[in-house]
Design a protein around this motif. Structure first.
Motif, PDB file in Angstrom:
ATOM      1  N   ALA A 332       6.322 -64.442 -55.218  1.00  8.95           N
ATOM      2  CA  ALA A 332       6.509 -65.834 -54.757  1.00  8.95           C
ATOM      3  C   ALA A 332       6.035 -66.058 -53.323  1.00  8.95           C
ATOM      4  O   ALA A 332       6.656 -66.793 -52.559  1.00  8.95           O
ATOM      5  N   ASN A 333       4.936 -65.419 -52.960  1.00  2.92           N
ATOM      6  CA  ASN A 333       4.308 -65.715 -51.672  1.00  2.92           C
ATOM      7  C   ASN A 333       2.814 -65.977 -51.911  1.00  2.92           C
ATOM      8  O   ASN A 333       2.308 -65.804 -53.020  1.00  2.92           O
ATOM      9  N   GLN A 334       2.133 -66.418 -50.869  1.00  2.00           N
ATOM     10  CA  GLN A 334       0.746 -66.843 -51.033  1.00  2.00           C
ATOM     11  C   GLN A 334      -0.136 -65.727 -51.583  1.00  2.00           C
ATOM     12  O   GLN A 334      -0.904 -65.939 -52.527  1.00  2.00           O
ATOM     13  N   GLN A 335      -0.035 -64.530 -51.004  1.00  2.00           N
ATOM     14  CA  GLN A 335      -0.894 -63.437 -51.460  1.00  2.00           C
ATOM     15  C   GLN A 335      -0.569 -63.032 -52.889  1.00  2.00           C
ATOM     16  O   GLN A 335      -1.480 -62.779 -53.695  1.00  2.00           O
ATOM     17  N   GLY A 336       0.722 -62.964 -53.201  1.00  2.34           N
ATOM     18  CA  GLY A 336       1.111 -62.559 -54.545  1.00  2.34           C
ATOM     19  C   GLY A 336       0.629 -63.523 -55.606  1.00  2.34           C
ATOM     20  O   GLY A 336       0.078 -63.120 -56.640  1.00  2.34           O
ATOM     21  N   LEU A 337       0.824 -64.814 -55.361  1.00  2.00           N
ATOM     22  CA  LEU A 337       0.405 -65.823 -56.337  1.00  2.00           C
ATOM     23  C   LEU A 337      -1.118 -65.918 -56.433  1.00  2.00           C
ATOM     24  O   LEU A 337      -1.671 -66.044 -57.533  1.00  2.00           O
ATOM     25  N   ASP A 338      -1.793 -65.876 -55.286  1.00  2.00           N
ATOM     26  CA  ASP A 338      -3.258 -65.851 -55.313  1.00  2.00           C
ATOM     27  C   ASP A 338      -3.757 -64.658 -56.129  1.00  2.00           C
ATOM     28  O   ASP A 338      -4.668 -64.782 -56.954  1.00  2.00           O
ATOM     29  N   GLY A 339      -3.146 -63.501 -55.878  1.00  2.00           N
ATOM     30  CA  GLY A 339      -3.553 -62.292 -56.593  1.00  2.00           C
ATOM     31  C   GLY A 339      -3.277 -62.368 -58.077  1.00  2.00           C
ATOM     32  O   GLY A 339      -4.088 -61.929 -58.899  1.00  2.00           O
ATOM     33  N   ALA A 340      -2.135 -62.946 -58.444  1.00  2.00           N
ATOM     34  CA  ALA A 340      -1.780 -63.055 -59.862  1.00  2.00           C
ATOM     35  C   ALA A 340      -2.760 -63.946 -60.609  1.00  2.00           C
ATOM     36  O   ALA A 340      -3.232 -63.610 -61.704  1.00  2.00           O
ATOM     37  N   ILE A 341      -3.083 -65.099 -60.026  1.00  2.00           N
ATOM     38  CA  ILE A 341      -4.025 -66.012 -60.683  1.00  2.00           C
ATOM     39  C   ILE A 341      -5.416 -65.395 -60.729  1.00  2.00           C
ATOM     40  O   ILE A 341      -6.108 -65.460 -61.756  1.00  2.00           O
ATOM     41  N   PHE A 342      -5.834 -64.791 -59.623  1.00  2.00           N
ATOM     42  CA  PHE A 342      -7.151 -64.138 -59.591  1.00  2.00           C
ATOM     43  C   PHE A 342      -7.206 -63.022 -60.623  1.00  2.00           C
ATOM     44  O   PHE A 342      -8.221 -62.853 -61.318  1.00  2.00           O
ATOM     45  N   GLN A 343      -6.124 -62.265 -60.741  1.00  2.00           N
ATOM     46  CA  GLN A 343      -6.082 -61.174 -61.716  1.00  2.00           C
ATOM     47  C   GLN A 343      -6.217 -61.704 -63.141  1.00  2.00           C
ATOM     48  O   GLN A 343      -6.890 -61.094 -63.982  1.00  2.00           O
ATOM     49  N   MET A 344      -5.589 -62.838 -63.438  1.00  2.00           N
ATOM     50  CA  MET A 344      -5.694 -63.410 -64.781  1.00  2.00           C
ATOM     51  C   MET A 344      -7.125 -63.848 -65.084  1.00  2.00           C
ATOM     52  O   MET A 344      -7.637 -63.618 -66.184  1.00  2.00           O
TER      53      MET A 344
END
Length: 514
Positions: A332-344
């Protein structure tokens, strides 16, 4: 056209399916070729129209864009729109579907029905990502099970009936609780409009239910109900067992769609519902999700090392990579969410390409057993090169899209829990172990098996299918801003909304305590 752009993108594949159903007759070679051509032209047209969506999208606007709203059924609203989180999933779907259809060109059994199933599935998948009404979302989300059930059950392998029913029952039963939660949300908020529900505050006061203290109140119950559906769809450990069976029995094109797009619906659901609508419950239960994800990464990577079937190995790899996604989301932070969407997005290209790689040699040898191969580089140098690129992307080699998503996710999780980040990082090492082991066994070595000495390299059609996947994998790896610039503002708004909700809840709790 711009006023109805999303509806055109969503239902254009369905129009192609209807044309085939109404006007194509027979099973002769000409009819089969016409079915394939109609499906290919329809998916290409859908992709072409979706480019207007991408180029007309304003990343700086964190609200929903291209919104369409009109009365629909029994007082319900047909409402669709996209934001920075959903627009790329629409594009992922429209980019991959022409490649999926092109990969089906050698199919000869009930070709018209096969193509219709994929076109209907495309409409339903796009519908999930654009729906802005609970009922509309649920209909698209659940209806997508039907064409995939048929694709596995009719055109799959020897155990296709078992695999198709397991896939259907797991995912359908997981969604029953989500439907109950949606009814409760409608009763509480008085609307099914997702844009309104995102601003609605669901109760987070603890209460007792059947003698059990429910911390987080109504939010916790709603979160768990949605989690039951999205966790199966991802799938998360330990409700992942349907995925390897479905992949092994599905035809190549079915595996590509399942891994590249259908699994992303679970992650998208977490982003659209769990975090913004139930922030208190998400914060409360985040440690559970983070540890389940870390366990999934390590456990399924170890299981992948033991596989003898190429498809099953890649399927377990997908479960491990989806573990990075859920970790990033609930960091639930910017890097985590950016990474999750990018990973998908990255996983959509890479996993789809890996299943296509398996399909290339399966079409020639009709076996997926790793031991049946070896030394393919001697006869298939172009294939060896392509397979190596996507193996490296799957491992997360810098310079490929696989690296960016994993790196951002681990950074995001590290800010929350260093031990979970450490456990997840070991999964990167294990992924290199099983991926390189597979590649070495299949591609390297001496060509000693007689059955492989006449195998041919990839055709022009197969190379054309892989070309856009190669461009996407390297392009996103070298220039990740292509994705992060689009998703960044919407993710920042989501994180801000999430943190504000938690701060308000903490203030209210302190006030009540005093």
């Amino acid at each position: 056209m711009m006023d109805n752009l999303l509806s055109i993108i969503t239902f254009l594949p369905l129009i192609g399916a209807a044309i085939m159903a109404l006007f194509l007759r027979g099973e002769d070679a000409a009819a089969q070729l016409n079915a394939k051509r109609i499906a290919l032209y329809t998916t290409l047209a859908t992709f072409g129209v979706s480019l207007f969506l991408l180029f007309g999208f304003d990343p700086s606007n964190t609200g929903f864009q291209f919104v369409e709203e009109r009365p629909w059924l029994l007082g319900l609203q047909y409402k669709v729109g996209v934001d920075g989180i959903s627009v790329l999933f629409v594009m992922l779907t429209t980019v991959l579907m022409p490649l999926v259809i092109a990969a089906c060109w050698d199919v000869t059994h009930r070709v018209k029905e096969y193509m219709i199933a994929f076109l209907v599935l495309e409409t339903l998948m796009i519908g999930v990502f654009v729906a802005l009404d609970l009922v509309l979302f649920y209909l698209f989300f659940e209806a997508g099970l039907i064409p995939m059930f048929l694709i596995i059950g009719i055109w799959g392998g020897k155990e296709r009936i078992y695999a198709s029913f397991k896939f259907f029952l797991y995912t359908f039963l997981g969604s029953v609780l989500m439907l109950v939660a949606m009814v409760a949300m409608f009763v509480d908020a008085g609307t099914t409009d997702i844009t309104v529900l995102l601003a609605h505050e669901f109760g987070s006061e603890a209460f007792s239910l059947l003698g059990v203290q429910i911390v987080g109140g109504m939010q916790t119950l709603l979160w768990l109900a949605f989690f039951a559906s999205f966790a199966v769809k991802m799938p998360m450990w330990p409700v992942h067992t349907w995925l390897p069976d479905a992949h092994v029995q599905a035809p190549t094109a079915g595996s590509v769609v399942l891994a590249a797009i259908l699994l992303k619906m679970g992650g998208y659901g977490f982003l659209r519902f769990s975090l913004p609508m139930f922030p208190v419950a998400s914060d409360l239960l985040a440690p559970l999700v983070l540890w389940l994800s870390a366990i999934a990464i390590v456990y399924t990577s170890l299981v992948a090392l033991m596989q003898h079937d190429m498809k099953k190995l890649i399927a377990y790899s997908s479960v491990a990579h989806m573990g990075f996604v859920t970790m990033g989301i609930f960091a639930a932070n910017q890097q985590g969410l950016d990474g999750a969407i990018f990973q998908m997005i990255s996983h959509g290209f890479v996993s789809g390409a890996l299943f296509l790689c398996v399909g290339v040699i399966y079409d020639r040898m009709h076996t997926r057993e790793i031991d049946a191969y070896g030394g393919l580089v001697n006869r298939m140098p172009a294939y060896a090169l392509i397979f190596m690129l996507f193996t490296m992307a799957n491992v997360g080699l810098p310079g490929t899209s696989g690296f960016v998503g994993e790196f951002l996710t681990i950074i995001g999780v590290y800010q929350v829990n260093t031990w979970i980040a450490f456990v997840a990082a070991t999964g990167v090492i294990l992924s290199a172990a099983y991926a390189l082991w597979l590649y070495r066994r299949v591609v390297f070595g001496d060509l000693i098996k007689e059955s492989l000495k006449s195998i041919t390299d990839m055709t022009r059609r197969e190379r054309a299918i892989f070309a856009p996947l190669v461009v996407a994998t390297i392009g996103l790896g070298v220039y990740p801003s292509l994705v992060t610039d689009i998703i960044g503002p919407s993710v920042a708004a989501l994180v801000g909304q999430y943190e504000t909700a938690l701060a308000d809840h903490a203030a209210a709790t302190r006030l009540a305590a005093n």
